[in-house]
Design a protein around this motif. Structure first.
Motif, PDB file in Angstrom:
ATOM      1  N   CYS A   1      -3.987 -17.144  -8.535  1.00 33.42           N
ATOM      2  CA  CYS A   1      -3.630 -17.150  -6.990  1.00 33.42           C
ATOM      3  C   CYS A   1      -4.199 -15.917  -6.433  1.00 33.42           C
ATOM      4  N   GLY A   2      -4.524 -14.860  -7.254  1.00 36.28           N
ATOM      5  CA  GLY A   2      -5.201 -13.857  -6.716  1.00 36.28           C
ATOM      6  C   GLY A   2      -4.285 -12.624  -5.996  1.00 36.28           C
ATOM      7  N   LEU A   3      -2.796 -12.720  -6.165  1.00 37.89           N
ATOM      8  CA  LEU A   3      -1.770 -11.937  -5.565  1.00 37.89           C
ATOM      9  C   LEU A   3      -2.009 -10.601  -6.307  1.00 37.89           C
ATOM     10  N   CYS A   4      -2.371 -10.435  -7.452  1.00 32.43           N
ATOM     11  CA  CYS A   4      -2.392  -9.178  -8.204  1.00 32.43           C
ATOM     12  C   CYS A   4      -3.640  -8.322  -7.713  1.00 32.43           C
ATOM     13  N   ASP A   5      -4.758  -9.140  -7.423  1.00 34.11           N
ATOM     14  CA  ASP A   5      -5.825  -8.459  -6.743  1.00 34.11           C
ATOM     15  C   ASP A   5      -5.544  -7.890  -5.608  1.00 34.11           C
ATOM     16  N   VAL A   6      -4.867  -8.725  -4.648  1.00 32.50           N
ATOM     17  CA  VAL A   6      -4.459  -8.337  -3.335  1.00 32.50           C
ATOM     18  C   VAL A   6      -3.435  -7.011  -3.308  1.00 32.50           C
ATOM     19  N   ASN A   7      -2.651  -7.144  -4.467  1.00 29.36           N
ATOM     20  CA  ASN A   7      -1.320  -6.142  -4.058  1.00 29.36           C
ATOM     21  C   ASN A   7      -1.828  -4.700  -4.986  1.00 29.36           C
ATOM     22  N   CYS A   8      -2.718  -4.548  -5.661  1.00 26.66           N
ATOM     23  CA  CYS A   8      -3.051  -3.573  -6.585  1.00 26.66           C
ATOM     24  C   CYS A   8      -3.621  -2.459  -5.494  1.00 26.66           C
ATOM     25  N   PRO A   9      -2.796  -1.276  -5.484  1.00 28.71           N
ATOM     26  CA  PRO A   9      -3.283  -0.354  -4.484  1.00 28.71           C
ATOM     27  C   PRO A   9      -4.486   0.409  -4.941  1.00 28.71           C
ATOM     28  N   GLY A  10      -5.098   0.181  -6.162  1.00 31.34           N
ATOM     29  CA  GLY A  10      -6.043   0.957  -6.478  1.00 31.34           C
ATOM     30  C   GLY A  10      -7.341   0.254  -6.687  1.00 31.34           C
ATOM     31  N   ASP A  11      -7.651  -0.980  -6.117  1.00 31.57           N
ATOM     32  CA  ASP A  11      -8.713  -1.784  -6.200  1.00 31.57           C
ATOM     33  C   ASP A  11      -9.382  -1.821  -7.693  1.00 31.57           C
ATOM     34  N   LEU A  12      -8.268  -2.157  -8.563  1.00 28.43           N
ATOM     35  CA  LEU A  12      -8.603  -2.199 -10.057  1.00 28.43           C
ATOM     36  C   LEU A  12      -8.926  -3.550 -10.476  1.00 28.43           C
ATOM     37  N   ILE A  13      -8.193  -4.792  -9.687  1.00 29.56           N
ATOM     38  CA  ILE A  13      -8.255  -5.898 -10.254  1.00 29.56           C
ATOM     39  C   ILE A  13      -9.314  -6.905  -9.371  1.00 29.56           C
TER      40      ILE A  13
ATOM     41  N   ASN B   1      -2.342   8.808 -13.717  1.00 28.43           N
ATOM     42  CA  ASN B   1      -1.067   8.680 -14.073  1.00 28.43           C
ATOM     43  C   ASN B   1      -0.374   9.878 -13.407  1.00 28.43           C
ATOM     44  N   SER B   2      -0.162   9.676 -12.140  1.00 27.88           N
ATOM     45  CA  SER B   2       0.592  10.641 -11.283  1.00 27.88           C
ATOM     46  C   SER B   2       1.911  10.351 -10.653  1.00 27.88           C
ATOM     47  N   TRP B   3       2.535  11.521 -10.250  1.00 25.43           N
ATOM     48  CA  TRP B   3       3.986  11.357  -9.872  1.00 25.43           C
ATOM     49  C   TRP B   3       3.946  10.228  -8.450  1.00 25.43           C
ATOM     50  N   HIS B   4       3.168  10.863  -7.597  1.00 23.43           N
ATOM     51  CA  HIS B   4       2.934  10.048  -6.416  1.00 23.43           C
ATOM     52  C   HIS B   4       1.775   9.328  -6.569  1.00 23.43           C
ATOM     53  N   SER B   5       1.610   8.212  -5.488  1.00 26.79           N
ATOM     54  CA  SER B   5       0.237   7.508  -5.683  1.00 26.79           C
ATOM     55  C   SER B   5      -1.043   8.330  -5.874  1.00 26.79           C
ATOM     56  N   PRO B   6      -1.757   7.948  -6.984  1.00 23.71           N
ATOM     57  CA  PRO B   6      -3.019   8.732  -7.267  1.00 23.71           C
ATOM     58  C   PRO B   6      -4.126   8.212  -6.258  1.00 23.71           C
ATOM     59  N   TYR B   7      -3.836   7.096  -5.284  1.00 24.14           N
ATOM     60  CA  TYR B   7      -4.749   6.684  -4.297  1.00 24.14           C
ATOM     61  C   TYR B   7      -4.548   7.504  -2.910  1.00 24.14           C
ATOM     62  N   ASN B   8      -3.746   8.220  -3.279  1.00 29.51           N
ATOM     63  CA  ASN B   8      -3.610   9.407  -1.771  1.00 29.51           C
ATOM     64  C   ASN B   8      -4.346  10.638  -2.174  1.00 29.51           C
ATOM     65  N   ASN B   9      -5.388  10.829  -1.449  1.00 28.41           N
ATOM     66  CA  ASN B   9      -6.273  11.721  -1.790  1.00 28.41           C
ATOM     67  C   ASN B   9      -6.319  12.790  -0.530  1.00 28.41           C
TER      68      ASN B   9
ATOM     69  N   SER C   1       0.797  -1.368   0.050  1.00 29.09           N
ATOM     70  CA  SER C   1      -0.053   0.060   0.191  1.00 29.09           C
ATOM     71  C   SER C   1       0.787   1.142   0.081  1.00 29.09           C
ATOM     72  N   GLY C   2       0.199   2.146  -0.494  1.00 31.27           N
ATOM     73  CA  GLY C   2       1.018   3.709  -0.250  1.00 31.27           C
ATOM     74  C   GLY C   2       1.946   3.969  -1.455  1.00 31.27           C
ATOM     75  N   CYS C   3       2.574   5.154  -1.360  1.00 33.63           N
ATOM     76  CA  CYS C   3       3.609   5.505  -2.524  1.00 33.63           C
ATOM     77  C   CYS C   3       4.643   4.552  -2.705  1.00 33.63           C
TER      78      CYS C   3
ATOM     79  N   CYS D   1      -5.394   3.187 -13.676  1.00 33.69           N
ATOM     80  CA  CYS D   1      -4.149   2.420 -13.207  1.00 33.69           C
ATOM     81  C   CYS D   1      -3.095   3.547 -13.072  1.00 33.69           C
ATOM     82  N   TRP D   2      -2.034   3.443 -12.086  1.00 33.41           N
ATOM     83  CA  TRP D   2      -1.249   4.185 -11.644  1.00 33.41           C
ATOM     84  C   TRP D   2       0.087   3.873 -12.738  1.00 33.41           C
ATOM     85  N   TYR D   3      -0.050   2.670 -13.026  1.00 31.02           N
ATOM     86  CA  TYR D   3       1.294   1.917 -13.815  1.00 31.02           C
ATOM     87  C   TYR D   3       2.246   1.775 -12.931  1.00 31.02           C
ATOM     88  N   CYS D   4       2.294   1.258 -11.791  1.00 27.39           N
ATOM     89  CA  CYS D   4       2.974   1.330 -10.658  1.00 27.39           C
ATOM     90  C   CYS D   4       3.751  -0.275 -10.861  1.00 27.39           C
ATOM     91  N   GLY D   5       2.911  -1.099 -11.445  1.00 25.42           N
ATOM     92  CA  GLY D   5       3.747  -2.373 -11.444  1.00 25.42           C
ATOM     93  C   GLY D   5       3.417  -3.480 -10.408  1.00 25.42           C
TER      94      GLY D   5
END
Lengths: 565, 66
Positions: free
Chosen positions: B13-25, A218-226, A51-53, B42-46
Motif C-alpha cells: 500500500c505504500g503508507l510506510c513510505d508516505v509516513n516515514c518522516p525521514g525519507d528512508l523507505i 537516534n536523537s531525543w527530538h526528531s533528527p529531521y529537524n535541522n 511530519s515533525g516531532c 532511522c529515528w526509531y519513531c515507529g
C-alpha cells in the motif's frame, strides 16, 4: 532520471500565505490562515500526514484550565514561566500566543476525536506536574493520531499540501520576505513559492552533537529537524536570540527517547550508582525541579565517580506503573517498549540506566533560544512570521501548536489588511539559486554531506559541548569556517543526499550562531546548557538575552534586558 | 536492520513510505513492495508501522543502541 544535467521542471506557486514546515505548529498555522479564507500552501520535506516531532505521537499536553486551585490560573502560570525562563522570554508573548487560546485548542482537539481523557471511568483528564511547575499542567493524553488528525482537517478545509519539498532558502527583495525556493526530494522539480506572508515553522535543531550510541539519527527530538527556520530567517536578516543555550535531557542509555517528563511526572526517582536520590544536592525540588537540573546533576555524579545513574520506578503503585507503561511511555515514543524488550529491561522491577542526551536546541518548555518574535509572531523582517518550537515563546507540543495558530492568524490579518511586499524577484536571482542547489549533483569531487556532518558533530561536541572555554570556542569557529568552505564543493549522488546537504548547511549556520553566542556570553547559566569553565558563575551583567542578526554580511550583537512580569 | 518489513505479509500500500518522516523507505517499482534504503538514518519513531494495515513492520534496534 539523469541527475547531472540540471534539467528539472520549474514550478512557480503563488499564494497568500506560505507555511514552511508541516509539523504540529505549521499545520496549525496553515489551518488558522486558511480559516480566514486565504490561499495557503503548507510545505514539508516529509509527507505532512505524520511530519515533525509529533509524527508518531505525544503523551503530554500543557494546559492551564482554571479548574479552581490557585496553580491552575494564568497568573500562577506566568509567575512560574517567568521564573523558569529567567526573564529571557518576552513576557508579553505567553498571554497572547498561549494562555488566550489553550482552552479552545483543547476543545477543538476533543471535537476532532483526539483522546484527551485518560480517566475513562470518570470521563476526566489525568494531569501530572513536572519541571518545577506549581501544579499539574500536563494533561496525559493519547496523541498517537494527533498529527494525522489535524493534517486531515487542514486538507479538508483546502490548505494546499506540498509534500516532500525541501525548502532551501527564503526569497528576499527590498520589500522583505516574499516566499521561498526549494526542490522536490523525489522528483527533483524546482519550486518557487511567492507569498504575501511567509511563516517558518520547522521546529528545533538536532543532529549537531554526537549521540552517545554513535547513531546521529537516534536523537531525543526528531533528527529531521535541522534548524531550517532559524538558519533561513537568520540569512534573511531576522533576529535570533540566546542561541548559546544548548539543551540536554536524560534518556534511557543508548536510546535517545523522550521519557523523562513521563517518569518524573509520575513520581519516578533518579538515583546514582550508590542508590542515592542525588538531585536534591543540586536543586531543592529534586526530581520535580526544572529539566536542566537533571542532566546537570547526572553530569557531576558521573564525573565524580558515582555513576551510572538510573530511573527508579520500583516504588510506584501498580496503578501508576500501568498508566506509565500503557499510556505514557509507548505513546510518547512508539518504540519504547520494543527497546525495553530487546534490551531485556523490565521497567517494573529493574533500574533503567540513563544518560545525558546529545545536545539540541529548544522544543521543550522553558527554552529561551530561537527566532525572536513579537506577540503577533512577526520576526524583525517584513513579511516573515514564525511559529512553533523555532521561536522563543512557549514550548512543548501544545505551546507550539498555539504559537503556530497565532502565526497563521496574524499572517492572515497582515495579508487581509493589505500587507505584503512586492512579489517580484529577478529571473537571474532565481536561476542563481536553482543553480546553487543542483550544482552539487554535478560535482565530481568534494566531500559527501554525511562526511561534513560527522565533522560538524565532532567539532561541536569537542569544543561547544558540556564545558566551554574561550580557547575551545575559538577553535570551533576556525573549524566551522573550514566546513563552510568545504560545503561549496560538496557532492551528492542523489536527491536524498541533496536534502541532507542542505540540512547540513542549516546546521552549520545554527552552529556558528551557537558558538558566537557562547563566546560572547562570559558567564554560565542553565547548568550544562551553557557552562563556561572560565566563567563558571551566572553574572548579573549577563542576566539578559543576546540577540544576533546578519547585516551586510556582518553579525550584529545586541543585549536585551530581561523581562519583568 | 532498523525497519524490518515482512514482504510476504505486505500488501504494497505504500503508507510506510508516505509516513516515514525521514525519507528512508521507497516503494520498489518492480516488486511494488517497500524497501528501506537508509536504515542508518532511522529515528526509531515507529511512524512507519503505526498505520500499517498488515502489521508487518518490526523495529529492530542495533546492538549499540541497546
Amino acid at each position: 532520471m539523469n541527475l547531472k544535467n540540471n534539467n528539472f521542471n520549474e514550478n512557480v506557486v503563488n499564494v497568500d500565505v506560505l507555511v514552511i514546515g508541516g509539523g504540529s505548529a505549521g499545520t496549525m498555522a496553515a489551518l488558522a490562515a486558511r480559516r480566514q479564507g486565504l490561499d495557503v500552501a503548507l510545505v514539508d520535506k516529509a509527507g505532512i500526514d505524520r511530519s515533525g516531532c509529533g509524527a508518531a505521537g505525544n503523551d503530554h499536553f500543557l494546559a492551564v484550565l482554571d479548574t479552581g486551585p490557585d496553580w491552575d490560573t494564568n497568573e500562577a502560570f506566568m509567575t512560574w514561566y517567568h521564573r523558569l525562563t529567567q526573564g529571557l522570554v518576552d513576557m508579553n508573548i505567553p498571554p497572547k500566543v498561549y494562555l488566550s487560546r489553550i482552552k479552545n485548542l483543547l476543545k477543538y482537539l476533543e471535537e476532532l476525536g483526539v483522546p484527551m481523557r485518560e480517566d475513562t471511568e470518570n470521563d476526566a483528564y489525568i494531569r501530572t506536574g513536572s519541571f518545577g511547575q506549581p501544579g499539574e499542567y500536563f494533561i496525559n493524553f493519547d496523541g498517537r493520531n494527533l498529527k494525522p488528525t489535524i493534517s486531515k482537517e487542514a486538507k479538508k478545509i483546502g490548505v494546499k499540501f506540498f509534500r516532500r519539498i525541501n525548502i532551501v532558502d527564503l526569497l528576499v527583495n527590498e520589500t522583505g520576505v516574499i516566499g521561498a525556493v526549494g526542490f522536490d526530494i523525489r522528483k527533483g522539480d524546482f519550486y518557487v513559492f511567492l507569498a504575501k506572508a511567509t511563516i517558518v515553522a520547522t521546529g528545533n535543531v538536532t543532529r549537531f552533537y554526537n549521540n552517545q550510541a554513535s547513531m546521529p539519527y537516534n536523537s531525543w527530538h526528531s533528527p529531521y529537524n535541522n534548524g531550517g527556520a532559524q538558519a533561513m530567517a537568520f540569512r534573511a536578516g531576522a533576529e535570533i536570540k540566546n542561541m548559546e543555550f544548548v539543551n540536554y535531557t536524560l534518556t534511557p542509555v543508548n536510546f535517545s527517547a523522550s521519557a523523562l517528563n513521563a517518569i518524573v511526572g509520575m513520581g519516578g526517582y533518579i538515583v546514582n550508582g550508590l542508590g542515592e536520590r542525588f538531585l536534591f544536592k543540586y536543586h531543592e525540588k529534586g526530581e520535580k525541579g526544572p529539566r536542566w537540573i537533571m542532566p546537570w546533576g547526572v553530569y557531576w555524579e558521573l564525573k565524580e565517580g558515582r555513576g551510572p545513574c538510573y530511573f527508579d520506578l520500583r516504588h510506584l503503585s501498580e496503578e501508576d506503573l500501568n498508566h506509565l507503561i500503557n499510556n505514557l511511555l509507548p505513546v510518547d515514543k512508539n518504540t519504547f517498549l520494543d527497546y525495553c524488550e530487546q534490551k531485556g529491561v523490565d521497567v517494573r522491577n529493574d533500574l533503567m540506566e540513563v544518560q545525558i542526551s546529545e545536545g539540541q536546541l529548544p522544543a521543550f518548555l522553558g527554552s529561551v533560544s530561537g527566532i525572536n518574535i513579537t506577540p503577533e509572531c512577526e520576526t524583525t523582517i517584513p513579511g516573515l512570521f514564525a511559529g512553533g518550537a523555532c521561536t522563543v515563546a512557549v514550548g512543548s507540543l501544545s505551546g507550539s501548536m498555539c504559537v503556530g495558530d497565532t502565526a497563521g492568524e496574524e499572517a492572515a490579518k497582515y495579508v487581509l489588511s493589505g500587507g505584503g511586499g512586492r512579489l517580484e524577484i529577478s529571473p537571474e536571482t532565481v536561476q542563481g539559486m536553482k543553480q546553487s542547489i543542483f550544482k552539487h549533483l554535478a560535482n565530481m569531487d568534494g566531500l559527501k554531506p554525511c562526511e561534513l556532518e560527522e565533522k560538524l558533530r565532532q567539532v561541536m561536541t569537542l569544543y561547544v559541548g558540556i564545558g566551554r572555554s574561550k580557547m575551545g570556542l575559538e577553535a570551533a569557529q576556525a573549524e566551522l569556517n573550514k566546513l563552510g568552505n568545504l560545503l561549496i564543493t560538496a557532492k551528492t549522488e542523489n536527491l536524498h543526499e541533496l536534502m541532507r546537504l542542505f540540512e547540513f548547511r542549516d546546521l552549520l549556520e545554527v552552529s556558528k550562531a551557537v558558538v558566537r553566542g557562547a563566546l560572547e556570553r562570559e558567564e554560565s547559566r542553565f547548568g550544562i546548557s551553557h557552562y563556561r569553565g572560565d566563567f563558571p558563575e551566572s553574572r548579573k551583567e549577563w542576566h539578559c538575552s543576546l540577540h544576533q542578526k546578519l547585516e551586510k554580511g556582518q553579525i550584529i550583537l545586541k543585549r536585551v534586558e530581561p523581562y519583568n512580569l | 536492520m532498523a525497519i524490518l518489513i515482512d514482504e510476504k505479509l505486505c500488501n504494497g500500500c505504500g503508507l510506510c513510505d508516505v509516513n516515514c518522516p525521514g525519507d528512508l523507505i521507497f516503494m520498489d517499482e518492480g516488486t511494488q513492495k517497500p524497501k528501506v534504503l537508509y536504515p542508518e538514518e532511522c529515528w526509531y519513531c515507529g511512524a512507519c508501522r503505526m498505520d500499517c494495515p498488515k502489521d508487518c513492520i518490526k523495529i529492530v534496534f542495533p546492538l549499540t543502541s541497546l
